[in-house]
Write a protein that holds these residues in place. Structure first.
Motif, PDB file in Angstrom:
ATOM      1  N   LEU A 181     -17.764  48.650   2.993  1.00  7.44           N
ATOM      2  CA  LEU A 181     -17.944  47.410   2.249  1.00  7.44           C
ATOM      3  C   LEU A 181     -18.240  46.283   3.229  1.00  7.44           C
ATOM      4  N   THR A 182     -19.040  45.327   2.804  1.00  4.69           N
ATOM      5  CA  THR A 182     -19.244  44.149   3.636  1.00  4.69           C
ATOM      6  C   THR A 182     -17.940  43.340   3.631  1.00  4.69           C
ATOM      7  N   ALA A 183     -17.830  42.391   4.540  1.00  7.67           N
ATOM      8  CA  ALA A 183     -16.594  41.613   4.641  1.00  7.67           C
ATOM      9  C   ALA A 183     -16.308  40.905   3.314  1.00  7.67           C
ATOM     10  N   GLU A 184     -17.361  40.352   2.723  1.00 11.26           N
ATOM     11  CA  GLU A 184     -17.186  39.668   1.437  1.00 11.26           C
ATOM     12  C   GLU A 184     -16.746  40.630   0.348  1.00 11.26           C
ATOM     13  N   GLN A 185     -17.400  41.789   0.308  1.00 11.94           N
ATOM     14  CA  GLN A 185     -17.034  42.801  -0.690  1.00 11.94           C
ATOM     15  C   GLN A 185     -15.585  43.243  -0.485  1.00 11.94           C
ATOM     16  N   ALA A 186     -15.215  43.436   0.779  1.00  8.71           N
ATOM     17  CA  ALA A 186     -13.866  43.923   1.057  1.00  8.71           C
ATOM     18  C   ALA A 186     -12.825  42.907   0.598  1.00  8.71           C
ATOM     19  N   LEU A 226     -13.712  36.153 -12.826  1.00  6.57           N
ATOM     20  CA  LEU A 226     -15.157  35.968 -12.852  1.00  6.57           C
ATOM     21  C   LEU A 226     -15.678  36.396 -11.484  1.00  6.57           C
ATOM     22  N   LEU A 227     -16.418  37.481 -11.453  1.00  3.65           N
ATOM     23  CA  LEU A 227     -17.012  37.940 -10.195  1.00  3.65           C
ATOM     24  C   LEU A 227     -18.403  37.336 -10.121  1.00  3.65           C
ATOM     25  N   HIS A 228     -18.458  36.203  -9.430  1.00  2.00           N
ATOM     26  CA  HIS A 228     -19.709  35.462  -9.355  1.00  2.00           C
ATOM     27  C   HIS A 228     -20.423  35.878  -8.080  1.00  2.00           C
ATOM     28  N   GLY A 229     -21.338  36.805  -8.225  1.00  3.21           N
ATOM     29  CA  GLY A 229     -21.997  37.333  -7.032  1.00  3.21           C
ATOM     30  C   GLY A 229     -23.498  37.242  -7.177  1.00  3.21           C
ATOM     31  N   VAL A 230     -24.157  36.711  -6.189  1.00  2.00           N
ATOM     32  CA  VAL A 230     -25.612  36.584  -6.263  1.00  2.00           C
ATOM     33  C   VAL A 230     -26.222  37.970  -6.486  1.00  2.00           C
ATOM     34  N   THR A 231     -27.449  38.004  -6.984  1.00  3.81           N
ATOM     35  CA  THR A 231     -28.105  39.280  -7.231  1.00  3.81           C
ATOM     36  C   THR A 231     -28.203  40.067  -5.930  1.00  3.81           C
ATOM     37  N   GLY A 232     -27.826  41.332  -6.003  1.00  4.95           N
ATOM     38  CA  GLY A 232     -27.905  42.166  -4.809  1.00  4.95           C
ATOM     39  C   GLY A 232     -26.710  42.029  -3.884  1.00  4.95           C
ATOM     40  N   SER A 233     -25.622  41.424  -4.380  1.00  5.83           N
ATOM     41  CA  SER A 233     -24.457  41.229  -3.513  1.00  5.83           C
ATOM     42  C   SER A 233     -23.525  42.434  -3.554  1.00  5.83           C
ATOM     43  N   ILE A 289     -14.031  34.875  -8.117  1.00  9.26           N
ATOM     44  CA  ILE A 289     -14.244  35.647  -6.904  1.00  9.26           C
ATOM     45  C   ILE A 289     -15.735  35.612  -6.620  1.00  9.26           C
ATOM     46  N   ALA A 290     -16.086  35.083  -5.465  1.00  8.49           N
ATOM     47  CA  ALA A 290     -17.508  34.856  -5.205  1.00  8.49           C
ATOM     48  C   ALA A 290     -18.047  35.831  -4.167  1.00  8.49           C
ATOM     49  N   LEU A 291     -19.252  36.282  -4.405  1.00 10.15           N
ATOM     50  CA  LEU A 291     -20.005  37.020  -3.389  1.00 10.15           C
ATOM     51  C   LEU A 291     -21.261  36.193  -3.154  1.00 10.15           C
ATOM     52  N   GLU A 292     -21.312  35.535  -2.025  1.00 10.97           N
ATOM     53  CA  GLU A 292     -22.397  34.580  -1.831  1.00 10.97           C
ATOM     54  C   GLU A 292     -23.569  35.129  -1.062  1.00 10.97           C
ATOM     55  N   ARG A 293     -23.398  36.310  -0.493  1.00  6.23           N
ATOM     56  CA  ARG A 293     -24.487  36.879   0.296  1.00  6.23           C
ATOM     57  C   ARG A 293     -24.875  38.245  -0.218  1.00  6.23           C
ATOM     58  N   ARG A 294     -26.124  38.596  -0.010  1.00  2.60           N
ATOM     59  CA  ARG A 294     -26.562  39.943  -0.337  1.00  2.60           C
ATOM     60  C   ARG A 294     -26.026  40.913   0.696  1.00  2.60           C
ATOM     61  N   VAL A 295     -25.890  42.168   0.287  1.00  2.00           N
ATOM     62  CA  VAL A 295     -25.373  43.157   1.230  1.00  2.00           C
ATOM     63  C   VAL A 295     -26.341  43.314   2.398  1.00  2.00           C
ATOM     64  N   LEU A 296     -25.801  43.695   3.544  1.00  2.00           N
ATOM     65  CA  LEU A 296     -26.589  43.929   4.752  1.00  2.00           C
ATOM     66  C   LEU A 296     -27.390  42.696   5.151  1.00  2.00           C
ATOM     67  N   GLY A 316     -34.452  45.924  -1.159  1.00  2.23           N
ATOM     68  CA  GLY A 316     -34.465  46.983  -0.155  1.00  2.23           C
ATOM     69  C   GLY A 316     -34.523  46.372   1.234  1.00  2.23           C
ATOM     70  N   GLU A 317     -35.163  47.086   2.135  1.00  2.40           N
ATOM     71  CA  GLU A 317     -35.242  46.629   3.518  1.00  2.40           C
ATOM     72  C   GLU A 317     -36.168  45.436   3.681  1.00  2.40           C
ATOM     73  N   ARG A 318     -37.200  45.391   2.809  1.00  2.76           N
ATOM     74  CA  ARG A 318     -38.230  44.385   3.034  1.00  2.76           C
ATOM     75  C   ARG A 318     -37.962  43.102   2.273  1.00  2.76           C
ATOM     76  N   LEU A 319     -38.473  42.033   2.818  1.00  3.50           N
ATOM     77  CA  LEU A 319     -38.266  40.701   2.273  1.00  3.50           C
ATOM     78  C   LEU A 319     -38.891  40.575   0.878  1.00  3.50           C
ATOM     79  N   GLY A 320     -38.221  39.842   0.019  1.00  7.95           N
ATOM     80  CA  GLY A 320     -38.727  39.669  -1.334  1.00  7.95           C
ATOM     81  C   GLY A 320     -39.317  38.292  -1.556  1.00  7.95           C
ATOM     82  N   GLU A 321     -40.228  38.231  -2.507  1.00 10.30           N
ATOM     83  CA  GLU A 321     -40.869  36.970  -2.818  1.00 10.30           C
ATOM     84  C   GLU A 321     -40.995  36.851  -4.335  1.00 10.30           C
ATOM     85  N   ALA A 322     -40.816  35.649  -4.845  1.00 15.50           N
ATOM     86  CA  ALA A 322     -41.045  35.421  -6.271  1.00 15.50           C
ATOM     87  C   ALA A 322     -42.068  34.315  -6.424  1.00 15.50           C
TER      88      ALA A 322
END
Ligand code: ADP
Ligand code: ZN
Length: 739
Positions: free
Chosen positions: A201-206, A225-232, A379-386, A599-605
């Motif tokens: 688990l990431t530090a935030e997840q843990a 309330l598990l407020h976690g950004v998408t992909g967290s 409970i917040a997850l503010e960063r995406r994993v990895l 995934g591994e590659r950067l995303g764009e919207a």
């Protein structure tokens, strides 16, 4: 002492009915089904209470005819939950019980389906005699499955019933009939994915896990309330907490807003929990749902995954209820009983001393407010994993685009270039437009005639039928006509189609990128059973490059190869006369942008809009939930809308506008004396935003105030005084839309 029972019967709006238990009949328990007389009919009802005759007020009672179940069919905890739902949402108790019942429960003689299974015998295992190559292959296959294989499956692999009976005649194979527990995983889930046990688990997840584990271990009711950004990595937490709760001997319910989200999630849970996972949603066949329901009821299931009605799943001792994407409007049932699955989940958990986790990247205004006032743990997850970065967002102002390229642009130059780039790199693209169909209006350029639905105040949407067989259809009542070549009024051949939906986006993409493999997901394209799962897995397997769709593609899905999300007409939702329009738009854009770069590659919207300065669009592009909440709360407070007040919406329907208005005015007049006592204000009556629907005229009024219970009582009392109009009034407690 004669015993009376309260029975919920399948009649809309009806309270429970009281029946006498005849002396020779054993008193049924709460949750048992009974056959009772109702008018001239006999119906199957459910016992919700019992009392002795001297506890009841005097009366005349009919007798129950038959007790179907010796033990409770619906668990008493679920019966109690249904009674709460009926009371809170002003529905009939039979309506609420019906939601909790598995399909076919009213048909009290369920048929058991069987299937034929072939298994290899000891003799077959050592068969050395003359066998054809095909027979040898069949025996080898069966040797690999000692418990046997269904003959239907063997047939798919080329082993016919004939061959099996020949092998059986020689004693190599045994054939038997097994009870067929239809397994929806055969098509309801993606293949079970083996859990990655080495994953850290990431530090935030843990940190989140530790807090949530302490809450589930407490054995007390609590909501987070598990407020976690998408992909967290919220799903990873659900899996680990579910494991913990199951080990402690309790069960887990995981709710998702849409059927579309069950296959992937079910695959993950099946990977971790094997066959002790059940699915409950309305797209399963009645038989499948019934079988799964029975397994849950028997305690053979640890994890139930389902949509809103799964909140009534007959789990013996739920310890954890996860409501994923808790903000989603699909949790609300838009017919009686008009319950919100998320809110019922909280009530259920409070009664069963369970933990609730409300997960979202874009919490509802209500839930965030409850977290701010410490009713819920936040409970917040503010960063995406990895440490994967959030997608970068570019806004395309479509006014500039129209000025440069003309009014027929669907895909802007920026978006087209980005799609081309992704196709060249063999990455994937999602394109969202939250409106289905080909074009959204038709009008005659000569006389101005438009294609309106004759039953609803709405214009018809054109759907391409292929071969020039276009149809214009009403999205509310399904009325449809073939699109004529000439105007129906003036016969001029100048019919123009304007506005567009997903079908046109798909076509423009095909024209622009003829070699790309493009799929579309909306209510029209997934009508056929299994179509949705198949489109989603083809996209997941890389057999499609581009997926176009409505909000159905925006939520929850985790497609690591998606690096670009295009949003067409980001503002479609803002034109709707609903106080949640900005909230919906913010949520949808944030969710869909969150599908990119997982995934591994950067995303764009890339977000196309006519209103780039609107706060819901601007803040969604910045993924700034906090700022949005503050801004939106100011508006809700100023206009007295939830979550700053409680609200009940009532719609009165009638054959004419005058009739509906008169009835609504009468209800409002009768409510007036109670407004002060119930601390509420009544707004309206006024024409509803959709003044005509399915041939009926609609008039609306609102109750707003701080004390929901008193408001509910006030309207309940007035409606009870006017039983003849009850069926024409739709009361919506905590409405999510007010159209
Ligand atoms: P969310 O539900 O918050 O949007 P997911 O749970 O879908 O996010 O997680 C996003 C992706 O990250 C998934 O592919 C998931 O398997 C992966 N993931 C989650 N937690 C971890 C972790 N601790 N280490 C590596 N990958 C992870
Ligand atoms: Zn219509």
């Amino acid at each position: 002492m004669p015993v009376l029972v309260s029975v919920a019967v399948p009649v809309p709006f009806l309270d429970s009915l009281t029946y006498r238990v005849p002396p020779h009949v054993e008193v049924p328990v709460v949750g048992a089904r009974v056959r009772v007389p109702l008018g001239s009919r006999v119906v199957t009802g459910c016992v919700i209470d019992s009392m002795t005759e001297d506890e009841a007020s005097p009366g005349e009672w009919k007798e129950i005819i038959e007790v179907v179940d010796r033990e409770s069919f619906l668990p008493p905890t679920v019966v109690e939950l249904c009674r709460w739902v009926a009371d809170y949402y002003l529905a009939g108790v039979g309506d609420a019980i019906a939601v909790a019942m598995p399909p076919g429960a009213r048909d009290t003689r369920p048929r058991i389906k069987t299937r034929r299974v072939a298994a290899i015998t000891a003799h077959g295992l050592s068969a050395e005699t003359t066998l054809t190559p095909k027979q040898r292959a069949a025996l080898e296959m069966l040797a690999g499955a000692p418990a046997g294989l269904p003959t239907s499956e063997l047939r798919d692999r080329g082993i016919t019933a004939d061959m099996l009976s020949r092998l059986a005649a020689r004693g190599f194979v045994s054939l038997r009939e097994d009870a067929d527990e239809r397994d929806p995983f055969e098509r309801g889930a993606m293949p079970a994915s083996a859990p990655d046990t080495t994953r850290q688990l990431t530090a935030e997840q843990a940190a989140a896990f530790d807090r949530l584990a302490a809450l589930t271990d407490s054995g007390a009711f609590n909501v987070s309330l598990l407020h976690g950004v998408t992909g967290s990595g919220k799903t990873e937490l659900y899996l680990r907490l579910a494991d913990r709760v199951c080990r402690a001997g309790r069960q887990v319910l995981v709710m998702v807003p849409e059927i579309a989200l069950t296959p992937a999630l079910a695959g993950l849970f099946r990977g971790a929990f094997g066959s002790r996972v059940a699915i409950q949603h309305s797209a399963l066949s009645d038989g499948e749902r019934h079988d799964q329901w029975q397994r849950i009821r028997r305690g053979e299931i640890d994890v139930v995954i389902g949509t809103r009605s799964a909140v009534f799943a007959p789990l013996p001792r739920p310890g954890l209820i996860v409501v994923d994407e808790e903000h989603d409007t699909s949790y609300k049932q838009e017919e009686a009983p008009r319950y919100n699955g998320r809110d019922v989940a909280i009530v259920r958990a409070s009664r069963e001393k369970a933990t609730v986790i409300l997960g979202s990247a874009t919490p509802s205004m209500e839930s965030f407010q409850n977290a701010m006032t410490c009713k819920y743990a936040r409970i917040a997850l503010e960063r995406r994993v990895l440490d994967r970065p959030m997608a970068t967002v570019t806004i395309v102002n479509m006014r500039d685009e129209y000025a440069a390229e003309g009014p027929d642009v669907v895909i802007s130059r920026t978006l087209a270039a980005a799609v081309e780039d992704r196709l060249a790199r063999r990455e994937q693209v999602l394109v969202l437009l939250n409106r289905r169909g080909y074009s959204t209006a038709v009008f005659c350029r000569q006389c101005g005639d438009t294609f309106e639905c004759p039953n609803c105040s709405i214009s018809l949407t054109v759907h391409k039928g292929g071969g020039g067989k276009d149809r214009a259809r009403c999205h509310y009542c399904n009325y449809s006509i073939a699109v004529p070549k000439q105007c129906r009024k003036c016969a001029a051949p100048y019919l123009e189609q304007t506005g567009f939906g997903t079908e046109k986006v798909e076509q423009h993409l095909r024209d622009l990128f003829p070699d790309a493999r493009i799929g579309r997901i909306d209510r029209d394209s997934v009508r056929r059973k299994g179509a949705l799962t198949s489109l989603l897995s083809r996209f997941a397997d890389g057999e499609l490059d581009v997926l176009v769709g409505t909000q159905m593609i925006a939520k929850g899905h985790d497609f690591p190869r998606v690096t670009l999300v295009g949003v067409i007409s980001a503002d479609v939702g803002l034109g709707i006369a609903d106080f949640r329009a900005a909230e919906r738009t913010f949520q949808l854009l944030t969710q869909v942008a969150g599908r990119a770069g997982r995934g591994e590659r950067l995303g764009e919207a890339i977000v196309q809009t006519l209103y780039p300065e609107h706060y819901s669009i601007r803040l969604a592009c910045r993924q700034d939930y906090g700022a949005f909440f503050e801004r939106e709360l100011v508006y809700r407070r100023a206009m007295r809308y939830p979550p700053t007040v409680a609200m009940i919406n009532a719609i009165v329907r009638g054959p004419t506008f005058a009739d509906a208005m008169q009835t609504a005015s009468e209800i409002v007049r009768r409510l007036e004396p109670t407004t002060a006592a119930a601390h509420m204000s009544v707004l309206g009556p006024a024409p509803a935003p959709l003044p005509r629907l399915r041939g009926e005229h609609r008039v609306q009024f609102f109750l707003k105030g701080a004390r929901r219970a008193e408001m509910r009582n006030a309207i309940r009392t007035v409606l009870a005084e006017m039983p003849e109009i009850r069926k024409r009034v739709t009361v919506d407690v905590d409405p999510l839309t007010v159209l």
